[in-house]
Design a protein around this motif. Structure first.
Motif, PDB file in Angstrom:
ATOM      1  N   GLN A  58      36.912  69.158  15.452  1.00 27.99           N
ATOM      2  CA  GLN A  58      36.103  70.065  15.379  1.00 27.99           C
ATOM      3  C   GLN A  58      35.975  70.650  13.886  1.00 27.99           C
ATOM      4  O   GLN A  58      34.970  71.045  13.440  1.00 27.99           O
ATOM      5  CB  GLN A  58      36.381  71.214  16.353  1.00 27.99           C
ATOM      6  CG  GLN A  58      35.358  72.358  16.405  1.00 27.99           C
ATOM      7  CD  GLN A  58      34.106  71.939  17.047  1.00 27.99           C
ATOM      8  OE1 GLN A  58      34.150  71.098  18.072  1.00 27.99           O
ATOM      9  NE2 GLN A  58      33.039  72.331  16.370  1.00 27.99           N
ATOM     10  N   ASN A  59      37.117  70.550  13.127  1.00 29.70           N
ATOM     11  CA  ASN A  59      37.236  71.310  11.903  1.00 29.70           C
ATOM     12  C   ASN A  59      37.618  70.431  10.811  1.00 29.70           C
ATOM     13  O   ASN A  59      37.955  70.789   9.577  1.00 29.70           O
ATOM     14  CB  ASN A  59      38.433  72.265  11.762  1.00 29.70           C
ATOM     15  CG  ASN A  59      38.321  73.471  12.919  1.00 29.70           C
ATOM     16  OD1 ASN A  59      37.136  73.778  13.162  1.00 29.70           O
ATOM     17  ND2 ASN A  59      39.340  73.763  13.581  1.00 29.70           N
ATOM     18  N   GLY A  60      37.416  69.011  10.953  1.00 32.58           N
ATOM     19  CA  GLY A  60      37.691  67.986  10.129  1.00 32.58           C
ATOM     20  C   GLY A  60      38.058  66.882  10.367  1.00 32.58           C
ATOM     21  O   GLY A  60      38.046  66.413  11.849  1.00 32.58           O
ATOM     22  N   VAL A  61      38.753  65.774   9.809  1.00 32.46           N
ATOM     23  CA  VAL A  61      39.222  64.556  10.240  1.00 32.46           C
ATOM     24  C   VAL A  61      40.685  64.870  10.823  1.00 32.46           C
ATOM     25  O   VAL A  61      41.233  65.572  10.239  1.00 32.46           O
ATOM     26  CB  VAL A  61      39.209  63.702   8.907  1.00 32.46           C
ATOM     27  CG1 VAL A  61      39.951  62.302   9.436  1.00 32.46           C
ATOM     28  CG2 VAL A  61      37.699  63.166   8.258  1.00 32.46           C
ATOM     29  N   ILE A  62      40.743  64.064  11.903  1.00 34.14           N
ATOM     30  CA  ILE A  62      42.154  64.002  12.439  1.00 34.14           C
ATOM     31  C   ILE A  62      42.795  62.792  12.024  1.00 34.14           C
ATOM     32  O   ILE A  62      42.192  61.630  12.529  1.00 34.14           O
ATOM     33  CB  ILE A  62      42.068  64.141  13.923  1.00 34.14           C
ATOM     34  CG1 ILE A  62      41.513  65.627  14.110  1.00 34.14           C
ATOM     35  CG2 ILE A  62      43.522  64.119  14.616  1.00 34.14           C
ATOM     36  CD1 ILE A  62      41.290  65.871  15.716  1.00 34.14           C
ATOM     37  N   ALA A  63      43.886  62.662  11.489  1.00 32.73           N
ATOM     38  CA  ALA A  63      44.550  61.103  11.225  1.00 32.73           C
ATOM     39  C   ALA A  63      45.921  61.189  12.172  1.00 32.73           C
ATOM     40  O   ALA A  63      46.560  62.399  12.347  1.00 32.73           O
ATOM     41  CB  ALA A  63      44.739  60.997   9.905  1.00 32.73           C
ATOM     42  N   PHE A  64      46.286  60.056  12.564  1.00 30.82           N
ATOM     43  CA  PHE A  64      47.497  59.763  13.021  1.00 30.82           C
ATOM     44  C   PHE A  64      48.197  58.640  12.339  1.00 30.82           C
ATOM     45  O   PHE A  64      47.721  57.688  12.108  1.00 30.82           O
ATOM     46  CB  PHE A  64      47.397  59.384  14.525  1.00 30.82           C
ATOM     47  CG  PHE A  64      48.479  59.023  15.536  1.00 30.82           C
ATOM     48  CD1 PHE A  64      49.323  60.186  15.726  1.00 30.82           C
ATOM     49  CD2 PHE A  64      49.267  57.881  15.747  1.00 30.82           C
ATOM     50  CE1 PHE A  64      50.586  60.167  16.302  1.00 30.82           C
ATOM     51  CE2 PHE A  64      50.409  57.659  16.415  1.00 30.82           C
ATOM     52  CZ  PHE A  64      51.060  58.872  16.749  1.00 30.82           C
ATOM     53  N   ASP A  65      49.524  59.156  11.856  1.00 28.36           N
ATOM     54  CA  ASP A  65      50.319  58.285  11.214  1.00 28.36           C
ATOM     55  C   ASP A  65      51.356  57.402  12.235  1.00 28.36           C
ATOM     56  O   ASP A  65      51.936  57.943  13.010  1.00 28.36           O
ATOM     57  CB  ASP A  65      51.290  59.164  10.449  1.00 28.36           C
ATOM     58  CG  ASP A  65      52.391  58.365   9.455  1.00 28.36           C
ATOM     59  OD1 ASP A  65      52.631  57.130   9.750  1.00 28.36           O
ATOM     60  OD2 ASP A  65      52.448  58.538   8.249  1.00 28.36           O
ATOM     61  N   LEU A  66      50.975  56.072  12.207  1.00 29.10           N
ATOM     62  CA  LEU A  66      51.322  55.355  13.272  1.00 29.10           C
ATOM     63  C   LEU A  66      52.908  54.900  13.055  1.00 29.10           C
ATOM     64  O   LEU A  66      53.436  54.489  14.122  1.00 29.10           O
ATOM     65  CB  LEU A  66      50.493  54.003  13.474  1.00 29.10           C
ATOM     66  CG  LEU A  66      49.222  54.240  13.786  1.00 29.10           C
ATOM     67  CD1 LEU A  66      48.184  52.886  13.501  1.00 29.10           C
ATOM     68  CD2 LEU A  66      49.352  54.087  15.553  1.00 29.10           C
ATOM     69  N   ASN A  67      53.369  55.104  11.838  1.00 35.35           N
ATOM     70  CA  ASN A  67      54.725  54.705  11.591  1.00 35.35           C
ATOM     71  C   ASN A  67      55.615  56.080  11.873  1.00 35.35           C
ATOM     72  O   ASN A  67      56.748  56.054  12.575  1.00 35.35           O
ATOM     73  CB  ASN A  67      55.023  54.538  10.259  1.00 35.35           C
ATOM     74  CG  ASN A  67      56.696  54.176  10.022  1.00 35.35           C
ATOM     75  OD1 ASN A  67      57.037  55.120   9.312  1.00 35.35           O
ATOM     76  ND2 ASN A  67      57.054  52.981  10.412  1.00 35.35           N
ATOM     77  N   LYS A  68      55.262  57.295  11.304  1.00 34.31           N
ATOM     78  CA  LYS A  68      56.004  58.377  11.557  1.00 34.31           C
ATOM     79  C   LYS A  68      55.572  59.149  13.017  1.00 34.31           C
ATOM     80  O   LYS A  68      56.274  60.159  13.346  1.00 34.31           O
ATOM     81  CB  LYS A  68      55.792  59.393  10.338  1.00 34.31           C
ATOM     82  CG  LYS A  68      55.954  59.053   9.041  1.00 34.31           C
ATOM     83  CD  LYS A  68      55.823  59.987   7.986  1.00 34.31           C
ATOM     84  CE  LYS A  68      56.124  59.530   6.479  1.00 34.31           C
ATOM     85  NZ  LYS A  68      55.793  60.469   5.574  1.00 34.31           N
TER      86      LYS A  68
END
Length: 431
Positions: free
Chosen positions: A249-259
């Motif tokens: 809703q407020n921008g890009v969401i990223a998920f760090d697959l390693n951390k």
């Protein structure tokens, strides 16, 4: 290694490892049948990593090397209620080649075997990374259901699948939550290049903990999260550089697959007075191996930016900065941009029709998809010469004649591609 007069001497196993690690995957598949010791060596995670690193330079080579536009997509055919009138539209999966002909090139069937369910349940494509595919199946759906919509209180079967070798794995069941009709689920599938691990992410709105499944651990675990907003769609857009991406809703969401952490509210480029409008029309894509955002609107224009660097993904509250790359007026009314499947080929949805727009030629063309495939989830399917590990996988059998189903038939897509990723099978094996 053995030492002799100060010199390093290679053992027979060292020499065998060195030779086998240079082979393309299609030959390694045959070598696994030579003996139990060869099978064990080729299935060993250390060998798989060495093979991956040796052949990694061939990654992202899709379709015809001389035709950048000839991207291959993995798609799910529509599932019709009446299969008597449309027997081909059974909800199965296929490979579809974009190009001058725009045609299906291979039928993949399903990640499960014939007879695993009393009838063919609806499913949805979650992602495709390095030729490995993730599919979510709704086994509790009624027989006439045509769509799979993941729900927080509904058990679903999630498969990690290699269509090239017809091997798949049904991963353990995820957690269920009490919820109401307003709660939704978002799924993502990606590859962690640090730990050589495939992962599935499951986010439930209003749930305390999102969950991540690791193929290396073969288990789900909760994620302590700073997720402040929920993704706009049910399926994450893309996996790139060890991250999953989707618009929130407020921008890009990223998920760090390693951390295994979320990075939320990554600021989008400013192209509207209403930031909510930006996010609503935003789609994250791979543009020449850079993280890009495609923002479109109802005027028929497409704008594309690339992320300047990935510092904003590493923590430290670094604000994202973007470089404007191109603006396109496609010259037709469309609903939204489904994706960017080469550096020039945009896939557009207009009502129930597909269009491809070539930004170099400035041409739009209608794509004839007969039978029709699902508009909601389409991913690029790329060949490469890597071998990656998912344990406890099994062969998928859709043959009417069990005697016709053999190891040779499990690699019958070699006429489409030269080399494939292999999912190792640690289940019962024989010489």
């Amino acid at each position: 290694m053995k030492r002799n007069d100060g010199c390093k001497m290679l053992t027979d196993e060292d020499l065998l490892t060195e030779v086998l690690s240079r082979l393309p995957v299609k030959y390694l598949l045959r070598c696994k049948a030579v003996s139990k010791s060869w099978y064990s060596l080729i299935s060993n995670p250390s060998f798989i990593k060495a093979h991956y690193q040796r052949h990694a330079i061939t990654i992202n080579r899709a379709g015809d090397d001389n035709n950048e536009e000839a991207a291959t997509l993995i798609v799910r055919l529509f599932k019709q209620e009446d299969l008597d009138d449309h027997p081909e539209e059974d909800g199965s999966y296929s490979l579809f080649r974009l190009g001058t002909t725009d045609d299906y090139i291979a039928e993949l069937n399903f990640p499960f075997s014939r007879g695993d369910y009393p009838f063919t349940p609806p499913s949805i494509l979650v992602g495709c990374v390095y030729g490995i595919v993730c599919v979510c199946v709704d086994p509790s759906a009624p027989i006439d259901a045509i769509h799979c919509v993941p729900a927080c209180d509904k058990a679903t079967d999630i498969y990690i699948w290699n269509p090239a070798t017809r091997q798949s794995k049904l991963i353990p069941s995820h957690a269920l939550y009490n919820c109401d009709d307003t709660d939704v689920v978002a799924l993502g599938f990606g590859f962690d290049p640090v730990d050589f691990d495939f992962k599935v992410v499951r986010v439930v709105s209003r749930a305390i903990f999102p969950q991540v499944y690791s193929a290396n651990r073969d288990a789900w675990q909760n994620i302590e999260t700073n997720l402040t907003v929920f993704p706009k769609k049910n399926i994450f857009d893309i996996c790139l550089h060890g991250f999953l991406f989707i618009a929130g809703q407020n921008g890009v969401i990223a998920f760090d697959l390693n951390k295994e952490v979320f990075i939320c509210d990554i600021k989008l480029p400013e192209c509207s007075n209403d930031p909510r409008e930006e996010c609503y029309y935003a789609r994250i894509a791979d543009f020449k191996d850079s993280i890009a955002v495609i923002i479109s609107n109802d005027t028929g224009k497409i704008n594309l930016w690339t992320l300047d660097d990935e510092a904003c993904l590493r923590g430290g509250r670094v604000e994202a900065s973007w470089t404007f790359m191109l603006s396109i007026d496609v010259g037709l009314d469309y609903m939204y941009v489904q994706g960017l499947f080469s550096s020039v080929e945009f896939l557009l949805i207009a009502d129930t029709e597909w269009f491809s727009y070539n930004s170099d030629k400035k041409e739009a063309r209608r794509i004839d998809t007969n039978p029709f495939f699902d508009l909601d989830a389409v991913f690029k399917y790329t060949e490469n010469q890597q071998m990656l590990l998912v344990t406890k996988s099994k062969l998928v059998n859709w043959s009417d004649d069990e005697e016709d189903f053999s190891e040779e038939s499990s690699i019958n897509l070699e006429n489409v591609y030269d080399d494939f990723i292999v999912i190792s099978d640690d289940s019962d094996k024989s010489d």
